[in-house]
Every structure is written in C-alpha cells, then in structure tokens.
Design an enzyme around this catalytic site. Structure first.
Site, short mmCIF file in Angstrom:
data_model
loop_
_atom_site.label_atom_id
_atom_site.label_comp_id
_atom_site.label_asym_id
_atom_site.label_seq_id
_atom_site.Cartn_x
_atom_site.Cartn_y
_atom_site.Cartn_z
N ARG A 70 0.77 -1.26 0.00
CA ARG A 70 0.00 0.00 0.00
C ARG A 70 0.79 1.30 0.00
NH1 ARG A 70 -4.31 -2.63 -1.85
NH2 ARG A 70 -5.68 -3.48 -0.25
N ASP A 309 -1.75 -13.13 -0.48
CA ASP A 309 -2.71 -12.23 -1.13
C ASP A 309 -3.08 -11.10 -0.16
OD1 ASP A 309 -6.11 -12.45 -2.45
OD2 ASP A 309 -4.41 -11.24 -3.12
#
Lengths: 434, 312
Positions: A70, A309
């Site tokens: 992120r 993931d």
C-alpha cells in the site's frame, strides 16, 4: 560480526528432501555451516551466540509472492514498515510487493523509493514487483528493463488483468528480453461478479462470476506462454478446472508456474452466506471441490507456492453493504499458520508445506532458489509447529485488521525470523543460551 | 399465540409453522380491514422507521397504511431527501437512525444483505422490504396469502413463476416460501435470466413457458425491466412477449380456474397480454389489498417477537 549458531532444530529442506536434525551457523549475514545428522554438531566458539531451538523447525526463510503493501499512496491501509514487520511476524523473510501503489510502481524512481523505505524498515526483505503496464492501465508496456535494473525480478498487472490477448502476448515477449517473470492473475473481466456462480450466488441474489471466467483466462494465458516461450506465473488460481489446465500446460512443457492463496485452501463460498464482507475476496471463495483441488495441487507440487494475497484495508472500508465493501484479507500474519493448519489436518506433510512457502516461491521468482546451502544469505525461519495461540486484533502488527480469522485458534507459528543474519522477529518463547 | 419473529429478513430458512402463523394472522387483519373501524391499537406507542433507501411508492404506501392501522408512530427516511445524498455512508446513517431509538425499522435497499447488516448495528426489529435481488418477504407473504384465499392451501399446488428470476427478489422469496409450504414450483424464463443451480432450491426449471404453465393452478408473471433489454440478456420486448408472455393461448394451458398474479406494475404486451390482465383469472388487485393485511401481520408479530407491544 558475532557468529550465531542455531542448535537442536529440525531442518526441513525440500530441495534435498531432508527432514531431520541440523545445526546451522550464521556469520556476516551468510550461512557458514550446516551440520545434518551424521555430520557431527557445530562446536560453539567463545563469542558465538548460541540458540537452542529445542526441536523447532528451521527452514530457508519463507517467501510470499503476492502482497500489497500500500505504500506509497495508501499509507492509511499499510506502510512498508508495518507491512514488512507483519511479514516478519508471520515468519516471512521476503515479500513480493505488488505495484498497485500510488504512484504505481511502473518506473525506476518509484522502485527506488520503495526499496529505500524497505531498507529503513528493518523487517522482511521487500522484493519489488514492477507494473507490467504504465499506470497499470493495460495499454502500454512499462519499462521492464529499467524496472529490472533497479531491483524488480518480475512484473505484474496486480488485480487488474490484461484483458487484451495482444497486450498479454506483448508483455510475455517483452519480459523475455529482460529475463523477467510475468505474474498474472488470470480472469476474464467480462464475466465478472461478486460471488462464485452457483447455488449460493443464486440463493443470495449476488452478481455471479463463474469458475469458467478463470478457466478461459488461464487457457488463453497458457496458449500465449506457449506461443511466446515467455515465463508465466499464474497467481491466485482458485478453481479445480484452472489447475487441471495448468497441469496439462506443464506437461506440454510450457514455462508456467502457479500459486494459490492461503485462504482459498480453507474457505468456501458458503462463508459469504451471511453477507459478511470479511469473506469478500478476489477471486471469490469457491466450492468444496475447488478447495480440495487446491490442496491436492500443493501436495503434488502442481501448485508451486502459497501466497498471502495480503490486501489490508481500513475496517471502515469493509463496513458497508456487501456489494460496496472493499475486497481483501490482511493475510501476512496468517499465511504460515493457515498452511500449518493443513499439516496438522493431514492434508500436507511438513516438507510439502515448506516447499510451497519457501523452496517453491524462491524458485519461481529467482530469489535464493538453490535452497539453503553454504554461502546462502542467512534468511531463516524458525517454526514451532505445535504451539497453540489465538489471533486477536490487538496483537496484529499489520494496519490491516480485515481478516475473518480473528478469534480463531491456530496451532503453530514462527518463533524467529532472520534476514541476512539479523533477527527481525522473535516470539517471546525462543531461548537463547550463552 | 407466541411465534418468535425477532426480524423478518427473508423467507429462506423460515419454517412452515412460522409462515402459516403469519398468513393466519394476515387473514385476521384482512377481516379487521373489512370493518368500518379498521384501526387497532396493537402498535400504539411503537415507533416504526420506514428506511427506504431504494425508492418505492407502492410498497412504502402499503407499509404506511399497515402501520397506521396498527396505530404506530411513523418516521420516514428516503434516499432522495437523506444525508446519503450528501455522501454519508450507510453505516453512519444507520447509527443516526439508531440514535433515535425506533422500535421497528422497515428497510428497502438496492444492495443484498443490508437488512442483515442493519440487525448488527441497530437494536430495532428489522423488516426487509426488499434488498437488491435477494428477498422481498412481505411480497411473497401477500402472494401466498392471496393463493391461500383462492385455493385453500398451497400444499401440492402447481405454481408457475415466469420471467427474469435472476434479478427478482420477488421470485426468490416466493420460491423459498412456496417450496417450504409444499407447493410444486415451476420456473420458466430465458436461460440468460435463470440463475445457476436454481433446481437446488427445490424447483423445476423449464426452458419454454409451456412446460411451466401446463396444468398450473397459479401463474405468477414477473415484471421485465426495460433496462434489461439490449443488455445482452434478451433481444427485445416483442420476442419476449412472443415466447414468454402470458397470452390467452398460454393461459389456456393452465387449469381453467388458475389464478394469474403479478407483483406490479404490469407491462402490458410484454409479460402479460392486455386481455389476460383484464380477464377474470387476474387477482392482481387482491394482491395489493392483501399487502396491507400481510404487512400488518408481520409488524404485529415482529413487535410481539421483540417484546415491544402485544395487545391486539
């Protein structure tokens, strides 16, 4: 630098199919000695730091091929520092950080920035995965060569697949010129939906996506990999049919590898019956037979790796009606525990588990793929496969608390994670002597 | 009579006993509705919030009449005039409603699962007035009430539901309810509009309308939304009417005393021929009036189930 000796552990080395006692010596960030059964132990010298592993597993550090950290751009959801710390806590020594940042990791500048932040973070290693197309828009190729020169071993489109066969072909061909791996989540966007198509999507009135959406995209990608000779890694495969197609592709000699996510090895579509957005993931949860096929795939080696993931989001982005809730599970801290659950349940042997978490991903990405040998970087994970513990939100290291596994009890966890000889995570219980 | 009905989120998994109790109660309120004094004090002092995020005239009015006849206090919250237009999230809106402490919330929303979400964030009893494609339980209850009024019982009846099932909460709720009540439910619709593995819900699926309509005791035609045409689901109105519309000829395949139902509003010449819509088999207006009685029943039982008010 002080030499470290990890004594009394059980080495699991899938590369040599070895599962037995071993002592490991680390000096100057490298593995300098490995004493297996019959080699005699490693005698500690004055000044050595000796740790008694007391029968815990010691393995070549775990590598996660698919995680979104992120940063830059979405620091509220995760930062490189918190993400790499979460990885370390999860026993992961290297994280393949996906390019779905803002700015997108499609240039040397962003890769360099990201690597700089990782350096200062003192957690797991960050292996940057560059964008396959500029801005991840799927229209023009990103500079693979430049990305490679600055540290990328692979490129990917992240969660937005290359819809155009022509673009997919070009990406595979272009990557060949720089010996890059193309990581692709194969799914046909025109057959998209929120929920696996079947009796549950019907019952719940949710827009459905058939397993076939994955199958046809995998078949397409395999055909293009065969056409071009490119290196293809299919990530987050979730269907039995998709795995069958990959198996045939491998038999035909196509240069393809694949992974499945840890949660697809456990959760089925029925989990969304309460419309709980914690189970809203992409690709969606599938049927029992798909889960079973994924497990079988790991056991047989058809599946080369298991990934986290990792898609951390603000809990408030999950707190919406199902259709509008964010996709994703914060998965770094549960990757190893979920795989250990399969060992505990008898679906996988310890060697198969470590193969899928370490040896396999290393081979796929080209990072320490030769196994744990003398002179390897001392990236090691010490695992207690028996310790019982409960995942609670407060003790999570990732900023992302979006996981349906909170409150669940697990058996097994990482006790110590070491990167280049430096311990980046230690669980309170590890014992150090001398 | 104490059936525990803390919420009504749908008919999926609701027992035959509960459905029967609701329908019996609805019949009782129907009689009340035929008296000169249609109002009862059962929900006096009870606050009902009509939280209609998805717009609706008919269902909202039906609920309001039901609530007024039960003497409830009503507050209305609709999307167009709400803070949701200003970007407030659904959950923040829900918290604001919770702060006003309504006893019952009647919710209609375009997204499946919202009524369930509401129960996790609000103390009120929740009644689902339609959540996306998922369920519209009060519609199915008024439909089943209508069928019972005309046919005595649902047990063993052949019921045909024809149309766009995939996008129909009316179809889903009716399927759940009617199968539970022992009816033989037959579905027909263009395959593009019939969702996967529907037979697993206990129905028979037909490719052509005739198979579903043959010998049917009840025919329910679903509304085809114009927007669905040309979106890859169906060719056009004309083709739909030719192959799936309820024409006089198709009606003749059913039992002579078959009743024709439709959740409304009807598209004449698309799912139903004008002659059939205006014909003697049509019970559509009964459905509408039964809507008030069945919603009164649900409000009454939910209030009782959550220990709010119990006088009848």
């Amino acid at each position: 630098m002080t030499r470290q000796i990890l004594q009394g552990g059980v080495l699991l080395d899938p590369a040599s199919a070895y599962e037995g006692p071993a002592d490991v010596a680390i000096d100057d960030g490298k593995v300098t000695a490995i004493a297996r059964t019959g080699d005699g132990g490693i005698s500690p010298q004055p000044g050595d730091v000796v740790t008694d592993l007391d029968g815990a597993w010691i393995v070549h550090g775990l590598v996660d091929l698919n995680a979104s950290l992120r940063e830059p751009g979405f620091e509220g959801q995760e930062t490189i520092k918190t993400g790499l710390a979460a990885a370390a806590k999860g026993g992961i020594t290297a994280v393949c950080a996906f390019p779905d940042t803002d700015p997108v990791m499609d240039s040397a500048a962003v890769v360099t920035q990201v690597l700089g932040m990782a350096q200062r973070a003192n957690g797991a290693r960050l292996l940057p995965v560059g964008a396959a197309t500029q801005g991840l828009a799927g229209e023009s190729l990103a500079p693979f060569g430049d990305l490679g020169d600055h540290g990328c071993l692979a490129v990917t489109q992240g969660d937005t697949p290359l819809a155009s066969a022509r673009m997919m072909r070009r990406a595979l061909e272009y990557a060949l010129g720089f010996d890059m791996l193309l990581i692709h989540h194969a799914t046909d966007p025109s057959l998209g939906g929120l929920c696996h198509e079947g009796v549950w999507s019907t019952r719940l009135g949710l827009a459905a996506t058939p397993g076939a959406a994955e199958l046809i995209a995998i078949e397409r990608d395999l055909a293009l990999a065969e056409l071009t000779g490119g290196r293809l890694h299919l990530t987050k495969v979730s269907t039995a049919a998709g795995l069958r197609a990959i198996s045939i592709g491998k038999e035909r000699g196509i240069n393809v590898t694949c992974d499945v996510s840890a949660h697809h090895l456990h959760l089925q579509v029925e989990a969304v019956s309460g419309y709980d957005p914690n189970y809203k993931v992409w690709p969606p949860l599938r049927d029992a037979q798909d889960v079973e096929a994924c497990r079988q795939g790991v056991a047989t080696g058809l599946v080369d790796a298991i990934v986290s993931d990792h898609r951390p989001v603000h809990l408030q982005d999950k707190a919406h009606e199902f259709v509008n809730a964010a996709f994703g599970i914060s998965g770094l801290e549960t990757l190893l525990p979920l795989v250990l659950r399969l060992v505990g349940g008898g679906s996988l042997t310890p060697l198969q588990a470590i193969g899928a978490l370490s040896a396999g991903p290393r081979r796929v990405i080209g990072h320490g793929g030769d196994g744990l040998t003398l002179g390897s970087d001392a990236d090691l994970t010490v695992i207690d496969p028996n310790i019982a513990w409960t995942l609670n939100e407060a003790s999570m290291v990732s900023k992302g608390r979006n996981t349906p596994f909170i409150g669940q009890t697990f058996q097994g966890m990482a006790l110590q994670t070491m990167v280049a000889g430096t311990t980046v995570f230690t669980h309170a219980n590890t014992r150090q002597t001398a | 009579m104490t059936t525990t009905l803390p919420h009504l989120l749908g008919l999926d998994g609701v027992s035959k006993t509960t459905i029967t109790t609701i329908l019996d109660t609805a019949d009782h309120f129907k009689l009340v509705g035929q008296r000169r004094m249609k109002k009862v004090p059962a929900l006096r002092g009870v606050m009902v919030c009509n939280f209609f995020v998805e717009n609706s005239t008919r269902t909202r009015l039906s609920f309001e009449v039901a609530e007024k006849r039960l003497s409830a206090d009503i507050i209305n919250f609709s999307a167009s005039t709400s803070s949701l237009q200003k970007g407030e999230t659904l959950l923040d809106t829900i918290k604001n409603i919770q702060a006003m402490s309504p006893d019952i919330v009647v919710i209609r929303h375009g997204a499946a699962g919202v009524p369930r979400l509401l129960t996790q964030h609000i103390d009120a009893a929740v009644i689902n007035a339609g959540d996306g494609w998922h369920e519209h339980p009060t519609q199915a209850l008024l439909d089943m009430m209508t069928i019972r009024n005309h046919k005595g019982s649902l047990e063993g009846l052949k019921i045909a539901i024809v149309g766009d099932i995939t996008h129909s909460r009316v179809a889903r709720s009716n399927i759940f309810g009617m199968v539970t009540m022992g009816a033989n439910v037959h579905i027909a619709g263009p395959p593009t509009m019939v969702p996967a593995q529907l037979e697993q819900l206990g129905v028979t699926v037909h490719r052509q309308a005739a198979g579903a309509l043959e010998g049917a005791d009840v025919i329910m035609m679903l509304r085809i939304q114009k927007e669905r045409m040309g979106s890859g689901l169906f060719a056009d109105d004309r083709e739909y009417f030719r192959f799936y519309g309820l024409t006089v000829e198709r009606l003749a395949l059913a039992q002579p005393d078959a009743i024709v139902m439709h959740p409304g509003p009807i598209n004449r010449g698309v799912e139903i021929a004008s002659e059939v819509a205006d014909g003697p088999n049509n019970v559509i207006l009964d459905q509408v009036s039964n809507g008030v009685a069945s919603r009164m029943a649900v409000l009454y039982l939910v209030a009782g189930g959550s220990g709010i008010a119990t006088q009848a």
